[in-house]
Design an enzyme around this catalytic site. Structure first.
Site, short mmCIF file in Angstrom:
data_model
loop_
_atom_site.label_atom_id
_atom_site.label_comp_id
_atom_site.label_asym_id
_atom_site.label_seq_id
_atom_site.Cartn_x
_atom_site.Cartn_y
_atom_site.Cartn_z
CB THR A 67 54.47 80.05 54.75
OG1 THR A 67 53.84 80.98 55.69
CG2 THR A 67 53.93 78.65 54.94
N GLY A 119 59.98 79.10 56.22
CA GLY A 119 59.80 78.42 57.38
C GLY A 119 59.67 76.94 57.54
CB CYS A 136 53.46 89.20 58.89
SG CYS A 136 53.26 90.09 60.44
N GLY A 191 59.49 85.06 58.85
CA GLY A 191 59.64 85.36 57.39
C GLY A 191 58.48 84.47 56.54
CD GLU A 196 52.63 87.04 53.37
OE1 GLU A 196 53.66 86.44 53.11
OE2 GLU A 196 52.38 87.55 54.53
CE LYS A 254 69.94 85.76 56.86
NZ LYS A 254 69.85 86.77 56.19
CD GLU A 269 55.41 85.04 65.53
OE1 GLU A 269 54.44 85.10 64.79
OE2 GLU A 269 55.65 84.93 66.98
P1 NAD Z 1 62.03 85.43 53.81
O1 NAD Z 1 61.48 84.17 54.17
O2 NAD Z 1 62.26 85.63 52.53
O3 NAD Z 1 63.47 85.81 54.47
C1 NAD Z 1 63.38 85.91 56.06
C2 NAD Z 1 64.86 85.89 56.49
O4 NAD Z 1 65.17 84.45 56.14
C3 NAD Z 1 65.71 86.73 55.75
O5 NAD Z 1 66.81 87.05 56.59
C4 NAD Z 1 66.53 85.76 54.68
O6 NAD Z 1 67.83 85.91 54.34
C5 NAD Z 1 66.45 84.47 55.45
N1 NAD Z 1 66.36 83.18 54.70
C6 NAD Z 1 65.98 83.18 53.45
N2 NAD Z 1 66.14 81.76 53.10
C7 NAD Z 1 66.66 81.24 54.10
C8 NAD Z 1 66.71 79.68 54.43
N3 NAD Z 1 66.59 78.76 53.56
N4 NAD Z 1 67.20 79.32 55.73
C9 NAD Z 1 67.41 80.13 56.44
N5 NAD Z 1 67.19 81.67 56.51
C10 NAD Z 1 66.86 81.92 55.27
O7 NAD Z 1 61.01 86.50 54.38
P2 NAD Z 1 61.11 88.19 53.85
O8 NAD Z 1 60.63 88.04 52.32
O9 NAD Z 1 62.19 88.68 54.23
O10 NAD Z 1 59.73 88.82 54.71
C11 NAD Z 1 58.57 88.73 54.27
C12 NAD Z 1 57.59 87.57 55.03
O11 NAD Z 1 57.80 87.57 56.28
C13 NAD Z 1 56.30 87.58 54.74
O12 NAD Z 1 55.83 86.22 54.32
C14 NAD Z 1 55.47 88.04 56.00
O13 NAD Z 1 54.22 87.66 56.21
C15 NAD Z 1 56.73 87.26 57.02
N6 NAD Z 1 56.43 88.10 58.34
C16 NAD Z 1 55.94 87.49 59.25
C17 NAD Z 1 55.78 88.09 60.58
C18 NAD Z 1 54.97 87.44 61.68
O14 NAD Z 1 55.22 87.81 62.77
N7 NAD Z 1 54.32 86.33 61.53
C19 NAD Z 1 56.26 89.55 60.56
C20 NAD Z 1 56.89 89.98 59.67
C21 NAD Z 1 56.97 89.46 58.28
#
Ligand code: NAD
Ligand code: MN
Length: 506
Positions: free
Chosen positions: A245, A248, A299, A243, A400, A190, A265
């Site tokens: 924290t 997560g 990230c 995504g 962040e 997804k 991650e």
């Molecule tokens: P996000 O957590 O908002 O969303 C990530 C994904 O999760 C999206 O596909 C979203 O639709 C889905 N999602 C949202 N809520 C959910 C839930 N309750 N249950 C299941 N899925 C859900 O993250 P973002 O805003 O898309 O991305 C930015 C974040 O990603 C930053 O915090 C960044 O540091 C992190 N990131 C981490 C890494 C790493 O390798 N550590 C790499 C890239 C990005």
């Protein structure tokens, strides 16, 4: 776009489309409800296409397809050489269509040509890496007492639900799909609703390369609804999430109900430490790239800059000077350094952080505002921003920001540098700029982060483990380690002595 590409699958050849479909069980499908989500180009603010807005019934269809493919299909039983060959074919198709993938990624993300080229290339190399790595991934014969024999074998975990963010759309899709299908797992991916397009195209390419129907499925829709449903789904064995924290934490709690395997991650607030013996210009250039690459939407962005007090003024003069020279503009241009922000909501979030820094007494030394870029007036742009006069307890130093904003502090010695670097809930990455090898080793040992960069602005290549300490998550991607995270280890212990065992001696 390229007319030379041969029609080799039942998916449309043209990558640029008005309406994209999901891929479930090898078929291009709409949502059952026929609802769609509009996808934008954040550099211009223009709508570019639609993708299906899946609901729970669509997730069920995708999980069922993945389940059937895993439980009854041929993929996991196929010789490892065959899986390796298919992964290499995916990479080969991507290489052939490199420029189209780059253009599509830019169109949906507003990132620069330089960033998109690097990320598409890394996605390709990731498939090539796992094509090789899987061949050497195997169990062992273990030492056991006399008349016993024990071997372990690696078996694919099953169906992986994979949820990815918007900042590296195709690269994150590759990081997830490649190790999973290399081991024989099936996948329901997804992507983020803001950037779903290249993940759909990559899934189509997987089929063109010979991945059987049902092994790689892609669903599009709101994370809070279908992401959550995927996490709770009984038909899913593992969740791999990248995504925020906070997301997560929610996922880990929900996945515990079915005791799914989880890798996370998550976010970061990575320190960038400049010691007095560092090559000053190299440190300036590397620190600049460390924060402003990918418009700071990274990230592992080195978003906390710590400079030794003895070189602070000299360093900052150069750093501020070069930051002001960064060009924003046509993302497709080779000479653009900084692309757009992903959405107006993200611009607003970034700006709130900058305002909070000012309210707490910090100084904006460069940037500090949304900007209008000529020719891109309706897009979402933010000036590369430097905030000085920061203390590590300020909100802007602890949370962040996920944009082109760096906070700067000075330190007086090695001990203080380490203390400041570790004074965060995150632990994804850290960069060290220095020449003294003893100091580099000591500081690397003491920093709580999964990735340490020494005199380099680059954090990883296929083969180097990528993942965090502390609240940056756990599990490692991009490396051999991921293969273990998509497999279970089965131990088979046999008694091979002549006389049957009778431990109760009855
Ligand atoms: P996000 O957590 O908002 O969303 C990530 C994904 O999760 C999206 O596909 C979203 O639709 C889905 N999602 C949202 N809520 C959910 C839930 N309750 N249950 C299941 N899925 C859900 O993250 P973002 O805003 O898309 O991305 C930015 C974040 O990603 C930053 O915090 C960044 O540091 C992190 N990131 C981490 C890494 C790493 O390798 N550590 C790499 C890239 C990005
Ligand atoms: Mn988010």
């Amino acid at each position: 776009m390229s007319q030379a590409v041969k029609e080799t699958s039942h998916f449309p050849t043209e990558m640029k489309r008005q309406a994209y479909k999901m891929v479930i069980n090898g078929e291009a499908v709409e949502a059952g409800s026929k609802d769609t989500i509009t996808v934008y180009n954040p550099a211009t603010g223009e709508a570019i296409a639609s993708v299906p807005k899946a609901d729970k019934a669509d997730v069920d269809r995708a999980v069922e397809a993945a389940r059937q493919a895993f439980d009854h299909g041929k993929w996991k039983k196929s010789p490892v050489g065959k899986r390796s060959r298919v992964l290499n074919k995916i990479a080969a198709i991507m290489r052939k269509r490199f420029n189209e993938l780059v253009e599509l990624e830019i169109l949906n993300s507003g990132k620069t040509l330089m960033a998109a080229q690097g990320q598409v290339m890394q996605a390709i190399e990731d498939f090539e890496f796992y094509a090789g790595a899987i061949v050497g991934h195997r169990g062992a014969v273990n030492n056991v007492p006399g008349p016993f024999f024990n071997y372990t074998q690696k078996e694919p975990i099953g169906v992986a639900g994979q949820i990815i963010p918007w900042n590296y759309p195709i690269m994150m899709a590759a990081w997830k799909i490649a190790p999973a299908i290399a081991t024989g797992c099936s996948v329901v991916l997804k992507p983020a609703s803001l950037t779903p397009i290249t993940a759909i195209i990559l899934t189509e390419i997987c089929h063109e390369a010979g991945v059987p129907a049902g092994v790689v499925n892609v669903i599009t829709g709101p994370g809070a609804k279908i992401g959550t449903y995927l996490v709770e789904h009984e038909g899913i064995d593992k969740i791999a999430f990248t995504g925020e924290t906070t997301t997560g934490k929610d996922i880990m709690a929900k996945a515990s109900q079915t005791l799914k395997r989880v890798t996370l991650e998550l976010g970061g607030k990575s320190p960038n430490l400049v010691f007095p013996d560092a090559d000053l210009d190299g440190a300036v250039d590397g620190s600049l790239f460390g924060i402003f690459y990918n418009t700071g939407q990274s990230c592992e962005a080195r978003s906390r800059l710590f400079v030794h007090e003895s070189i602070y003024d000299q360093f900052m003069e150069k750093f501020i000077g070069k930051t002001k020279k960064l060009t924003l503009g046509d993302p497709m241009s080779q000479s653009t350094h900084v692309g757009s922000i992903i959405s107006q909501a993200q611009v607003d979030a970034i700006h709130d952080y900058v305002e909070s820094a000012k309210a707490e007494g910090a100084t904006v030394a460069a940037g500090g505002d949304q900007v209008k870029v000529e020719g891109y007036e309706n897009g979402y742009w933010y000036a590369p921003t430097i905030i000085t006069g920061v203390t590590n307890d300020m909100k802007v130093a602890q949370e962040e920001i996920f944009g082109p904003v760096v906070v700067v502090m000075s330190f007086k010695d090695e001990k203080e540098a380490v203390k400041l670097a570790n004074d965060t809930k995150y632990g994804l990455a850290a960069a060290i700029w220095a020449k003294d090898q003893g100091l580099i080793k000591r500081v690397s040992d003491k920093i709580q982060a999964g990735i340490i960069m020494v005199n380099t602005p680059f954090s990883a290549f296929p083969g180097t483990p990528f993942g965090g300490y502390k609240q940056s998550g756990f599990g490692r991607e991009l490396s051999i380690e991921s293969l273990d995270l998509y497999t279970e280890t089965k131990s088979v212990l046999s008694y091979i002595g002549g006389k049957p065992l009778n431990p109760f001696n009855l």
